[in-house]
Design a protein around this motif. Sequence first.
Motif, PDB file in Angstrom:
ATOM      1  N   ARG A 101       0.826  -1.206   0.000  1.00  0.00           N
ATOM      2  CA  ARG A 101       0.000   0.000   0.000  1.00  0.00           C
ATOM      3  C   ARG A 101       0.864   1.262   0.000  1.00  0.00           C
ATOM      4  NH1 ARG A 101      -5.555  -0.380   1.461  1.00  0.00           N
ATOM      5  NH2 ARG A 101      -6.233  -2.559   1.728  1.00  0.00           N
ATOM      6  N   GLU A 102       1.957   1.234   0.736  1.00  0.00           N
ATOM      7  CA  GLU A 102       2.828   2.409   0.790  1.00  0.00           C
ATOM      8  C   GLU A 102       3.532   2.636  -0.539  1.00  0.00           C
ATOM      9  OE1 GLU A 102       3.923   2.345   5.578  1.00  0.00           O
ATOM     10  OE2 GLU A 102       5.293   1.448   4.121  1.00  0.00           O
ATOM     11  N   GLU A 103       3.914   1.552  -1.221  1.00  0.00           N
ATOM     12  CA  GLU A 103       4.529   1.711  -2.540  1.00  0.00           C
ATOM     13  C   GLU A 103       3.539   2.311  -3.534  1.00  0.00           C
ATOM     14  OE1 GLU A 103       7.480  -1.151  -4.813  1.00  0.00           O
ATOM     15  OE2 GLU A 103       5.420  -1.745  -5.253  1.00  0.00           O
ATOM     16  N   ASP A 156       4.438   6.775   3.613  1.00  0.00           N
ATOM     17  CA  ASP A 156       4.267   5.822   4.703  1.00  0.00           C
ATOM     18  C   ASP A 156       2.868   5.914   5.303  1.00  0.00           C
ATOM     19  OD1 ASP A 156       6.801   4.944   4.365  1.00  0.00           O
ATOM     20  OD2 ASP A 156       7.652   5.978   6.110  1.00  0.00           O
ATOM     21  N   TYR A 157       2.383   4.772   5.767  1.00  0.00           N
ATOM     22  CA  TYR A 157       1.090   4.730   6.441  1.00  0.00           C
ATOM     23  C   TYR A 157       1.247   5.356   7.821  1.00  0.00           C
ATOM     24  CZ  TYR A 157      -3.464   2.842   7.764  1.00  0.00           C
ATOM     25  OH  TYR A 157      -4.776   2.699   8.156  1.00  0.00           O
ATOM     26  N   PRO A 158       0.305   6.207   8.256  1.00  0.00           N
ATOM     27  CA  PRO A 158       0.496   6.951   9.515  1.00  0.00           C
ATOM     28  C   PRO A 158       0.691   6.067  10.749  1.00  0.00           C
ATOM     29  CG  PRO A 158      -1.305   7.885   8.229  1.00  0.00           C
ATOM     30  CD  PRO A 158      -0.909   6.611   7.544  1.00  0.00           C
ATOM     31  N   GLN A 159      -0.055   4.963  10.863  1.00  0.00           N
ATOM     32  CA  GLN A 159       0.025   4.109  12.054  1.00  0.00           C
ATOM     33  C   GLN A 159       0.937   2.906  11.861  1.00  0.00           C
ATOM     34  OE1 GLN A 159      -3.175   5.083  10.834  1.00  0.00           O
ATOM     35  NE2 GLN A 159      -3.207   6.814  12.262  1.00  0.00           N
ATOM     36  N   ARG A 160       1.942   3.018  11.012  1.00  0.00           N
ATOM     37  CA  ARG A 160       2.757   1.847  10.691  1.00  0.00           C
ATOM     38  C   ARG A 160       3.554   1.350  11.905  1.00  0.00           C
ATOM     39  NH1 ARG A 160       7.130   0.820   8.853  1.00  0.00           N
ATOM     40  NH2 ARG A 160       6.316   0.142   6.807  1.00  0.00           N
ATOM     41  N   ASP A 161       4.042   2.249  12.745  1.00  0.00           N
ATOM     42  CA  ASP A 161       4.800   1.811  13.915  1.00  0.00           C
ATOM     43  C   ASP A 161       3.921   1.005  14.870  1.00  0.00           C
ATOM     44  OD1 ASP A 161       7.116   2.980  13.008  1.00  0.00           O
ATOM     45  OD2 ASP A 161       6.783   4.868  14.074  1.00  0.00           O
ATOM     46  N   PHE A 162       2.683   1.436  15.030  1.00  0.00           N
ATOM     47  CA  PHE A 162       1.751   0.728  15.918  1.00  0.00           C
ATOM     48  C   PHE A 162       1.370  -0.629  15.348  1.00  0.00           C
ATOM     49  CE2 PHE A 162      -2.672  -0.245  17.123  1.00  0.00           C
ATOM     50  CZ  PHE A 162      -2.524  -0.355  18.495  1.00  0.00           C
ATOM     51  N   VAL A 165      12.821   1.002   1.950  1.00  0.00           N
ATOM     52  CA  VAL A 165      12.890   2.058   0.931  1.00  0.00           C
ATOM     53  C   VAL A 165      13.841   1.691  -0.201  1.00  0.00           C
ATOM     54  CG1 VAL A 165      12.270   3.878   2.560  1.00  0.00           C
ATOM     55  CG2 VAL A 165      14.677   3.262   2.254  1.00  0.00           C
ATOM     56  N   THR A 166      14.695   0.702  -0.006  1.00  0.00           N
ATOM     57  CA  THR A 166      15.668   0.338  -1.035  1.00  0.00           C
ATOM     58  C   THR A 166      15.196  -0.807  -1.920  1.00  0.00           C
ATOM     59  OG1 THR A 166      16.792  -1.239   0.423  1.00  0.00           O
ATOM     60  CG2 THR A 166      17.539   1.056   0.493  1.00  0.00           C
ATOM     61  N   LEU A 167      14.073  -1.419  -1.586  1.00  0.00           N
ATOM     62  CA  LEU A 167      13.585  -2.590  -2.322  1.00  0.00           C
ATOM     63  C   LEU A 167      12.123  -2.396  -2.690  1.00  0.00           C
ATOM     64  CD1 LEU A 167      15.122  -5.348  -0.029  1.00  0.00           C
ATOM     65  CD2 LEU A 167      16.021  -4.583  -2.227  1.00  0.00           C
ATOM     66  N   SER A 168      11.701  -3.098  -3.728  1.00  0.00           N
ATOM     67  CA  SER A 168      10.306  -3.030  -4.140  1.00  0.00           C
ATOM     68  C   SER A 168       9.448  -3.916  -3.247  1.00  0.00           C
ATOM     69  CB  SER A 168      10.153  -3.468  -5.597  1.00  0.00           C
ATOM     70  OG  SER A 168      10.396  -4.858  -5.714  1.00  0.00           O
ATOM     71  N   ALA A 169       8.140  -3.700  -3.291  1.00  0.00           N
ATOM     72  CA  ALA A 169       7.218  -4.454  -2.457  1.00  0.00           C
ATOM     73  C   ALA A 169       7.197  -5.932  -2.842  1.00  0.00           C
ATOM     74  CB  ALA A 169       5.818  -3.858  -2.558  1.00  0.00           C
ATOM     75  N   ARG A 170       7.385  -6.244  -4.129  1.00  0.00           N
ATOM     76  CA  ARG A 170       7.330  -7.647  -4.532  1.00  0.00           C
ATOM     77  C   ARG A 170       8.535  -8.429  -4.020  1.00  0.00           C
ATOM     78  NH1 ARG A 170       8.480  -7.928 -11.054  1.00  0.00           N
ATOM     79  NH2 ARG A 170      10.399  -6.712 -11.110  1.00  0.00           N
ATOM     80  N   LEU A 171       9.707  -7.787  -3.950  1.00  0.00           N
ATOM     81  CA  LEU A 171      10.859  -8.461  -3.367  1.00  0.00           C
ATOM     82  C   LEU A 171      10.716  -8.558  -1.859  1.00  0.00           C
ATOM     83  CD1 LEU A 171      13.618  -9.745  -3.518  1.00  0.00           C
ATOM     84  CD2 LEU A 171      14.645  -7.466  -3.575  1.00  0.00           C
TER      85      LEU A 171
END
Length: 306
Positions: free
Chosen positions: A221-223, A228-234, A280-286
Amino acid sequence: MSFFSLWRHWARVERSRTPWWQWPNLLSLDAPLVAVAWLWMFSRFYFIEVQDPAVYGVLAGLVWVIYVVDRIRDASSSTPELRDRHHFHDRHRRVLLSLAALVFLASIVGFFLGVPFSMLWDWPRGYPASFAAFLQASLTHGMVVLGMAILFFFLGFRSNRGMDFALFKNGWVALTFAFGTAAGAHFYSYASVLDMITSFEALGFAFLCLMNLNAIELWEREEAAGEDYPQRDFLLSLPLLLIGGTSLWAALYWHDYHKPFYYSMLVASAALLMLDHFRVTLSARLLRVLADLALLLPLPIFWFWF
């Protein structure tokens, strides 16, 4: 070759259209592999000395069928959140559905014929099994997992594709996957199914699976959103730290025989946390492929411990 140069090499390779490492995910083979690996670890944890190899095949087959059917169903929906795996299943739906029907039939036959036969065959070598015990285990472990799987498919027909519903569905998938995997080993014990679904080990593995699913959901979703999603840390970072810390505490202070299981959860949660740090250095599929690989990292711990 250093770690960072190897990491950059993977980042370049994954830009190709269909790299070799993506095929297990496209073919829905990653989840069955994780299930079989953790079933083997649960077998060691539950002191299962005699276990029918057919159980591994039945578990792998049923997990593969569920994933294939679910992805084909998702590909038939109008949601814009379709990934490579959904498009692949949509293009080859006839072949995959035919194979799924055959694998499902083989799994059912293997469960109701192969498993009880092997249990009776192993009885003279020390396993006190009978058809009565087999039927009792089927009605407890099997019915619980079957009911959860049916509800999972019911949830899939909901049209709500928001983040809240996705997280709720991930939680149910994680519980179903974890209990189904653990049942393949707990099935051979005399303990009730209630002991399994309330144990720290089954719930801990379910929580680890939830973090795997949430991580993939967030990365994809972020890609797509570019932020970044706001509540990602939680939703990810803090729970991973919690399960890692709890697993470390359990490994240090609980029974020695259980240590490898808790160290395994610690290694897997640390690997997911590291992947999230380098997202941030890799794509979501990897990242999706590596997230499933993170759940396989604990295998050497059990291999060398026992």
